[in-house]
Structure formats: structure tokens, C-alpha cells
Design a protein around this motif. Structure first.
Motif, mmCIF file in Angstrom:
data_model
loop_
_atom_site.group_PDB
_atom_site.id
_atom_site.type_symbol
_atom_site.label_atom_id
_atom_site.label_comp_id
_atom_site.label_asym_id
_atom_site.label_seq_id
_atom_site.Cartn_x
_atom_site.Cartn_y
_atom_site.Cartn_z
ATOM 1 N N GLU A 1 42.408 32.900 22.948
ATOM 2 C CA GLU A 1 41.303 33.867 22.888
ATOM 3 C C GLU A 1 40.467 33.716 21.621
ATOM 4 O OE1 GLU A 1 42.253 37.839 24.960
ATOM 5 O OE2 GLU A 1 44.121 37.364 23.957
ATOM 6 N N GLU B 1 43.259 45.609 28.623
ATOM 7 C CA GLU B 1 42.450 45.410 29.827
ATOM 8 C C GLU B 1 42.269 46.700 30.612
ATOM 9 O OE1 GLU B 1 40.772 42.408 30.869
ATOM 10 O OE2 GLU B 1 41.141 42.389 28.726
ATOM 11 N N GLU C 1 39.713 31.186 38.652
ATOM 12 C CA GLU C 1 39.321 31.673 37.330
ATOM 13 C C GLU C 1 40.138 31.023 36.210
ATOM 14 O OE1 GLU C 1 39.462 35.970 36.838
ATOM 15 O OE2 GLU C 1 39.629 35.692 34.668
#
Ligand code: 4AD
Ligand code: MG
Length: 477
Positions: free
Chosen positions: A244, A164, A400
Motif C-alpha cells: 500500500e 474498509e 481486481e
């Protein structure tokens, strides 16, 4: 005599059948009625003993928390609340539990107290229900991807790359504190460490998952990820599980479709497989809400919220549209936001996300095409040169739930972006290779599993949906 679990016995219509059941005592009333739970269901089986023919010593040892083995006959129940019960012919105490010391008393305990007793809290109704739902949700996740042609990939937990680029990684080293060898210029010499380089716990399996998407076509990870962010909130953990998926030849629209379909499917699945537990959690939440002021109570019950999400489309809105809504919103004009919305490009805070989802749209929202400079380096740059093909899925009460994007598939654009952000090209040589050899449009997202469990179970604190939470200043158990 057949051994059965409580769920099987409660479902059975085998009146007068002899059974053997093991479990833990929840309550013991009137020297006669023992409520037994073995974790197979939220419901207890009532076992009725003939106390006149049971030794005094045995009766005393039937205490909350003790483990017992019971043999008896299934009979129709005279009492309210259950259809069948067991007429006990034989009871054996397998493991005593001192009633004065056992932390889980048959009364309401606070979640804070239960967190300190996380090794025992799964014996309560609420936590057993949450953990069974968590387990079924995990299975639903695998089922969804397996049935849709995805390959499960186990990406590494120890890694050399910050996926990230946010610098929130836990270091992994075998050096002893203060004894690490130094280089000539006084820095720690990681070339002498176990892996011969600086390593950390992964924050995301995405970059490695991309290598699988670019070979197997459709891949997904489902594993632990770690973030050393000092966020003490009800939505952050230092160790959490992330799902993911990553898909070749799929653009951002396909990615949004996938995220929406995936979430709806797993919710639909557990609405079927976890009926009793969800009914219990629905009641629990309704009770909890009663202690709140009217204005703060949610308009829908837990089950209705879940059904609402399954049955309705998520609202898709670009960052720019969302920005305009927020800028013109009442709380912004009345300066009620802690972070006022003035200039395009500002990162959205959770107060803004909650306004959009809970007040404005009143449904799950997918925000897309975010400003490039508030998002990660790997996101596909749009032709406008200032936004990227990013998406966040926002949920009521959660914020989120999903973060994802179409990936930058163009070698030169990606290299320029990495240079601009000072990301080492040498470290990510293999990631760049994907753009050199047979590059293609591809996309994926990450969903925080605990946030999904939170939404599904109606639990307000993320620490209460993972068996043993890791948060700043806390790694007990
Ligand atoms: O938005 P994030 O940081 O995205 C990624 O890591 C991407 N590499 C995912 C991808 O595209 N493959 O994290 C993804 C999700 C968030 O939306 C949130 O649900 C969850 O992970 N998450 C956390 N959950 C619990 N505690 C934390 N500290 C979390 N940080 C992120
Ligand atoms: Mg994110």
C-alpha cells in the motif's frame, strides 16, 4: 575443494574443477545418474556415479527425496539437456528418505494433493519456481519504492479500526470462550480485555499509512492483512500480503500513473531476474492449456502476457463509460450475466470485470470515478456529489489487482460521510486530525501481492502462490 550450489555449477565454465555440492535427490536412474536439486535453480545437476565402486548399501539409500553430499569433478556432459555434470568421487547420504512413503514421487501430482503436502511441495519444480519468483517479486517491490523516495512503514497488525468499514475483521481477544465479562446491558465488556478495547486483525494498513504520507510525503506498507470474508474462490485468501503506497500532494491521475508504473517496473524486473523459472512456468502453462477446449485457451503464452503488460498502456475508463459498455454488451442483452447491468450505480461483479478486461479491451484496465455508495468512506467525493475518486486496476485472468483512491482531505465532508455510514468519529479521532492540521490532497492504493504473483507465474489458484494458504476451514501448517 569449493562448495558450490547447483546454480553456480551450471553457470560455471570451470571444467575439471573439484566441487562439493549438497542437495536432494530428484531421480536416480540406471544405478548411475543422480539428478540433484538444492533449490538454487529450477535446473538439476546430473551427478554420475561409478556404481561398481559404490557400496551396494549406499546405492540403495540414493532415493528420491534423500539429502546427499557429493564431491566430484565438473565435466562436460555427454547426455542431452545439460552442458555440465559431476563425475562423483565421494557421496554421503545425509538424510534418508523412504521411497515407499515419500509423498513427492517423481511423477505429476495434482495441485490439490500438493496443497495437502504444502510442507513438501516446494520441492517440486512448479512450486520452487513460483516461490523463487515470489521472493524476487518482493525484492522488486521494495526496490521500486526505495529507489523512488518512498519510506517503508510497518503498520500495526492488531488494530481497533475497520479501515474498509466492511465488517470483515477477525477478532483479537484474550477472553476465554463463554467466560468474557459482560457489561450491565449484557454486551461483552472489552474494557476488561487485554487492550482495554475491542481489537481485530487489520484488513488494511492504509489509514495508518496516511499518517506517514502526511509527514514523510511518500510511504508504503508491505505486510500481512486479514479478511474474514467467506469467499471460497481462486482469488481470495483469509490472510494475504498487501502493498500500500500512500503519497501526499498526489491526486487520482498521479495515483493511476503510479500504479501502472509500479506494476510494469516489477514485472520488468522479474522478467530479468527470473528467466529460468519464468521459462519453466511458461512451458507449464502451455502444457496445462492444451488440456482445455480451444475456446478457453489463452491467446498468449505466459511470457508474452508479461511482456504485453510491460509494453502497453493500461486502458483508463470511468465507471460510467464502463457501465455503458456493459449495459450494451452482448452477454447483458442475451441475459448471460448472473447479475444483469441495468441501473447506474450497481457494483461490478467479477463477471463484468472479466468481460471488460478479457473480451472488450483485452488489456489491463483502470476503472475510476465509481459511484460513492459502493466504495469506502475515505474516498474523495467528486463535485457531481455522486461519484468518488476511486480506482480499480483490473487484470486479465485475475480481475481486481489494485484498489485505491484519492482520499477525502476535507474535514467537514469526511465527518458528514462518517456520520452517514455510522462510523465512530471518536475511534478515528487521529485520522480526522490529519484533516485538521495541514490537510492536503493525497492518494494511495492497495495491491494484493498474491494476485500479482498469480499473474506473474500463471498459477490459476491463489492458494498455490502463498506458502501456507489460510482459507475458510483451512489453517493447516
Ligand atoms: O480493494 P481493497 O479492499 O482496498 C483496500 O484495502 C484499500 N485500503 C487499499 C488502499 O487504498 N490502500 O484491497 C486491495 C487489494 C485488492 O485489489 C486485491 O488485489 C487484494 O487487495 N485483496 C485480496 N487478495 C487476496 N485475498 C483477499 N481476500 C483479498 N481482498 C483484497
Ligand atoms: Mg477493492
Amino acid at each position: 575443494m569449493t562448495q558450490k550450489n547447483v546454480a553456480e555449477i551450471l553457470k560455471s565454465d570451470s571444467i575439471l574443477q573439484e566441487v562439493h555440492v549438497n542437495g536432494w535427490v530428484r531421480t536416480f536412474r540406471s544405478n548411475r545418474f543422480i539428478a540433484i536439486n538444492d533449490g538454487s535453480t529450477i535446473n538439476n545437476i546430473q551427478c554420475v556415479i561409478d556404481f561398481e565402486n559404490t557400496p551396494e548399501d549406499t546405492l540403495k539409500r540414493i532415493t528420491t527425496g534423500s539429502a546427499v553430499s557429493i564431491k566430484g569433478t565438473i565435466v562436460e556432459s555427454q547426455g542431452k539437456g545439460q552442458s555440465v555434470e559431476i563425475q562423483v568421487s565421494e557421496i554421503e547420504i545425509l538424510g534418508d528418505s523412504n521411497a515407499d512413503e515419500y509423498p513427492i514421487q517423481p511423477k505429476k501430482h495434482s495441485f490439490e494433493f500438493l496443497r495437502e503436502n504444502a510442507h513438501l511441495r516446494v520441492r517440486t519444480n512448479t512450486f520452487s519456481a513460483v516461490m523463487r519468483v515470489r521472493s524476487k517479486l518482493s525484492f522488486a517491490v521494495h526496490k521500486y519504492f526505495q529507489e523512488n523516495g518512498f519510506n517503508y512503514v510497518n503498520t500495526p497488525i492488531i488494530t481497533g479500526t475497520d479501515a474498509e468499514g466492511a465488517g470483515e475483521m477477525f477478532k483479537v481477544t484474550n477472553f476465554e470462550t463463554n467466560k468474557a465479562p459482560l457489561t450491565e446491558d449484557g454486551k461483552i465488556d472489552y474494557s476488561k480485555d487485554f487492550f482495554g478495547k475491542e481489537t481485530s486483525l487489520t484488513v488494511s494498513g492504509q489509514l495508518e499509512a496516511e499518517t506517514f504520507a502526511m509527514s514523510l510525503g511518500k510511504a508504503y506498507t508491505f505486510g500481512p492483512t486479514f479478511r474474514a470474508e467467506n469467499s471460497n474462490t481462486t482469488r481470495h485468501l483469509a490472510e494475504f500480503w498487501m502493498i500500500e503506497p500512500e503519497v501526499a500532494f498526489m491526486d487520482l491521475d498521479g495515483n493511476m500513473d503510479l500504479a501502472e508504473d509500479f506494476i510494469k517496473s516489477v514485472l520488468k524486473d522479474v522478467l530479468e531476474t527470473c528467466k529460468d523459472d519464468l521459462a519453466f512456468l511458461d512451458q507449464r502453462l502451455t502444457q496445462e492449456e492444451k488440456s482445455k477446449p480451444q475456446a478457453e485457451r489463452s491467446e498468449m503464452s505466459l511470457l508474452n502476457k508479461l511482456k504485453f503488460v510491460v509494453d502497453n498502456n493500461f486502458k483508463r475508463v470511468s465507471y460510467t463509460e464502463a457501465f455503458d459498455i456493459l449495459r450494451n454488451s452482448k452477454p447483458n442483452k442475451k441475459k448471460k450475466f448472473q447479475y444483469p447491468i441495468n441501473e447506474w450505480g450497481a457494483d461490478l461483479q467479477s463477471e463484468h470485470e472479466r468481460y471488460l478486461v478479457e473480451k472488450h479491451f483485452k488489456c489491463p484496465v483502470i476503472l475510476f470515478d465509481y459511484p460513492a455508495n459502493i466504495k469506502a468512506f475515505y474516498m474523495r467525493l467528486n463535485d457531481d456529489g455522486k461519484t468518488v475518486r476511486a480506482m480499480d486496476v483490473l487484470f486479465p485472468g485475475i480481475g481486481e489487482m489494485v484498489g485505491g483512491s484519492q482520499r477525502e482531505e476535507r474535514f467537514d465532508v469526511l465527518v458528514d460521510k462518517m456520520k452517514a455510514l455510522d462510523i465512530d468519529e471518536k475511534e478515528l479521532w487521529w485520522y480526522l486530525d490529519l484533516r485538521k492540521y495541514g490537510t492536503a490532497v493525497h492518494s494511495g492504493f492497495g495491491l494484493g501481492f498474491e494476485r500479482l504473483v498469480q499473474f506473474t507465474t500463471g498459477m490459476s489458484n491463489i492458494r498455490d502462490v502463498i506458502p501456507f494458504p489460510r482459507t475458510p476451514q483451512n489453517a493447516e501448517f
